[in-house]
Each structure stands twice: as C-alpha cells, then as structure tokens.
Design a protein around this motif. Structure first.
Motif, mmCIF file in Angstrom:
data_model
loop_
_atom_site.group_PDB
_atom_site.id
_atom_site.type_symbol
_atom_site.label_atom_id
_atom_site.label_comp_id
_atom_site.label_asym_id
_atom_site.label_seq_id
_atom_site.Cartn_x
_atom_site.Cartn_y
_atom_site.Cartn_z
ATOM 1 N N GLU A 1 -5.287 7.676 -7.801
ATOM 2 C CA GLU A 1 -5.973 6.399 -7.613
ATOM 3 C C GLU A 1 -5.914 5.959 -6.157
ATOM 4 O O GLU A 1 -6.896 5.460 -5.599
ATOM 5 C CB GLU A 1 -5.370 5.323 -8.515
ATOM 6 N N ILE A 2 -4.746 6.126 -5.532
ATOM 7 C CA ILE A 2 -4.601 5.773 -4.115
ATOM 8 C C ILE A 2 -5.532 6.649 -3.276
ATOM 9 O O ILE A 2 -6.217 6.167 -2.364
ATOM 10 C CB ILE A 2 -3.147 5.964 -3.659
ATOM 11 N N ALA A 3 -5.563 7.930 -3.572
ATOM 12 C CA ALA A 3 -6.418 8.851 -2.813
ATOM 13 C C ALA A 3 -7.892 8.492 -2.958
ATOM 14 O O ALA A 3 -8.691 8.713 -2.042
ATOM 15 C CB ALA A 3 -6.172 10.283 -3.275
ATOM 16 N N ALA A 4 -8.247 7.930 -4.123
ATOM 17 C CA ALA A 4 -9.624 7.499 -4.365
ATOM 18 C C ALA A 4 -9.897 6.097 -3.812
ATOM 19 O O ALA A 4 -10.976 5.541 -4.022
ATOM 20 C CB ALA A 4 -9.927 7.531 -5.865
ATOM 21 N N GLU A 5 -8.897 5.536 -3.117
ATOM 22 C CA GLU A 5 -9.002 4.241 -2.438
ATOM 23 C C GLU A 5 -9.225 3.082 -3.388
ATOM 24 O O GLU A 5 -9.916 2.106 -3.066
ATOM 25 C CB GLU A 5 -10.077 4.297 -1.340
ATOM 26 N N GLN A 6 -8.602 3.172 -4.560
ATOM 27 C CA GLN A 6 -8.607 2.036 -5.475
ATOM 28 C C GLN A 6 -7.535 1.045 -5.039
ATOM 29 O O GLN A 6 -6.415 1.448 -4.722
ATOM 30 C CB GLN A 6 -8.368 2.512 -6.903
#
Length: 326
Positions: free
Chosen positions: A137-142
C-alpha cells in the motif's frame, strides 16, 4: 537501506521521493543488478517503479559510505548476526533506524536493544519506525501515517523530515519501548485473527481478539516502562488493526493456514516463508512470564504454532478462563 525486501524497498522509495539519495543494499547481487537495470524489485514489489535516486548494490561498504541515516530492514531474528558483520562499516555518528518488528529469541530483547548491544552504539543513536505500514500500500502511495520513536528528539525529527510526503504523515515519539512492543505483539495477535477467520468465526470474535490482544500488549508494555497511551495510537491500535484485517498481512495469512488445520510445516510451505509472529510468539511469551504478565492469546498462539495444539482447542481454553473484571 540495508535490506531489499518489500518493506526495505518501499521505504527506500519513500526516502528517495522525499528528496534523499538512497543506497539500497541487497544480499544477492542478482537482485541489485535487476534493480539497476529495470528500476524495479520484481521479487519484493513487482510492478513498482523505483525513483532514480535509489542506487542498488550488494557491496555493503559502498552502501554505507558516508551515510548519515542507516536504515535496517532485515528479518528480526537475523539482525544480531548481520550487525556483527556490519558494525565495523557503520559511519561514526550515524543514526541507526530500525524498521523491524520482533523480539529476539533467547534474549527476549527488542530490536533497538539488539542494535545497541551488537553495534556498540549509544541508545540515543537508535530510532525506530512503527505503525500501520503495509509495504504494498505504501509503495502504491496510498495515504498512511507512521511513528518515528527515539530518545534523542533531534535524530527522531531528522528521520521524520526525511520521510514526510503527501502520502506519508510521520509523527515523533519518545516511547521506543511502546512502539517496538506494539509492532512485535501485533504480529502474534494477527496470527490468532487469521486462525479465527479461517475457522469461520464472526466479527464479534475478531473484535474481541483485537481488543483483548491490545490489552495484553499494553500490560506487557507498562511492565517494561512504556507509556500506556502509545498503545491507543498508530504504533499500537493502528498497526494491530492493519495487520489483523488486511489480506496483505503475512501474519494474518499464515494464521489462516493454521486455522484450516495445516501444520506449521505445511503453513510454511504454503506461505513460502515464516511470518515474524511465529518466531516472536516464543520470545514474547518468555518476556511476559519473566515479568509476571498474563498474555493468554499469545500463550495459545505459541501452543498452536509450536506445540501442535488444535486452534479450536485453543479457542475453548481462552473462553474457559476464570472470570474477572475487564
């Protein structure tokens, strides 16, 4: 960044996007070479393009050369052995940041304690990061929030500034003990949550596990000197809810395998790796016993994982405990 797994890679991306040049160290040269060639760590975060400010290498000395902030993102039970090899290369005065969530087997020490002891550094040089931070999720910039905890407020603020982004809101704390315990024990509770989910238990059961799991985490934390309010925040309740409820959680997923009646070995084969909580539950149980703290959920998770107890039997034992005030 020492460690090119999912969380280490995602955190390197955060640092680079926030304006830092990042040396990402991977144990295997094939991983580092693929990142350099393709700008993607397909093994850990498939499909996520990494910023150009990240340089990947398998040369430890090169990765650490001149680093002011050294991030550690390796499996918690391997930290001591790794640091024994790395200590001589750590730049003088650098801040050492733990991204790991676990309690060391045998010593029952938190990761920051292992760093201080093995690297021979002052505790003020160590900062820990914790919170509801699922790497994909962090990598997907959520959008997400996290906690940066350290006994030296200047170092904690430096890390805070280094990772602040439109999709990352970091808060500082001086409660290293509470942040580390919250991050470690939540993995164990997530195993129990996964077992309950696989056994078809409902939301009342799951809410009870989260709530009573948080209670036993806080009891242990207070016994060790943590601020009880930490467990109501991101490093406590926030991380616990994310790790229990998300299908991205390795610990919840591993618990689901156990809840379907698989043995520990079968679950390991199916999950292709051991979740942190499987190992940490032994150390956390021992830590609790040493301080006279009751942790019934942790005790039963340990029995399921390491003594072969059927999860349904564990539930009956939890429900059959002596009545008492909340």
């Amino acid at each position: 960044m020492l460690g090119a797994g999912a969380w280490g890679t995602a955190f390197a991306k955060i640092l680079a996007e926030a304006g830092s040049d990042v040396a990402l160290w991977a144990r295997r040269e094939s991983v580092a070479a693929a990142i350099r060639a393709e700008g993607v760590n397909e093994t850990a975060l498939p499909g996520i393009k990494l910023p150009e400010r990240i340089s990947a290498t398998s040369d430890l000395a090169a990765a650490l050369d001149g680093a002011g902030l050294v991030f550690l993102a390796v499996p918690s039970q391997t930290l001591r052995g790794n640091l024994a090899d790395w200590a001589a290369h750590l730049p003088d005065g650098s801040t050492l940041i733990s991204l790991m969530k676990g309690i060391e087997l045998g010593t029952t020490k938190r990761m920051s304690q292992v760093i201080v002891e093995t690297a021979g550094v002052d505790p003020d040089r160590v900062v820990v990061v914790s919170g509801p931070n699922l790497a994909p999720e962090i990598a997907a910039e959520q959008p997400a929030a996290t906690v940066v905890a350290g006994t030296d407020p200047v170092r904690a603020q430096q890390v805070q500034q280094a990772i602040a982004l439109p999709y990352i809101r970091p808060y500082t704390s001086d409660d290293v003990i509470g942040c580390e315990l919250g991050g470690a024990v939540k993995n164990v509770i997530a195993l129990a949550y996964g077992m309950a989910s696989a056994m078809g238990m409902g939301d009342n059961t799951k809410a009870s596990l989260i709530t009573r799991g948080l209670a036993e985490t806080a009891r242990l934390g207070v016994a060790l000197g943590a601020d009880p309010m930490t467990f109501a925040g991101l490093a406590g309740l926030g991380d616990l809810v994310a790790t229990c409820s998300s299908p991205l959680s390795r610990n919840r997923t591993f618990g689901e395998h156990l809840g379907r009646g698989e043995s520990l070995e079968e679950a390991q084969r199916a999950a292709r790796q051991t979740a942190e909580g499987v190992k940490s539950c032994l150390a956390i149980r021992d830590l609790a016993r040493a301080h006279g703290v009751e942790m019934p959920i942790t005790e039963q998770v340990e029995r399921v994982c390491h003594e072969g107890v059927d999860p349904r039997v564990a539930v009956k034992l939890l429900m059959g405990r002596e009545m008492k005030p909340e």
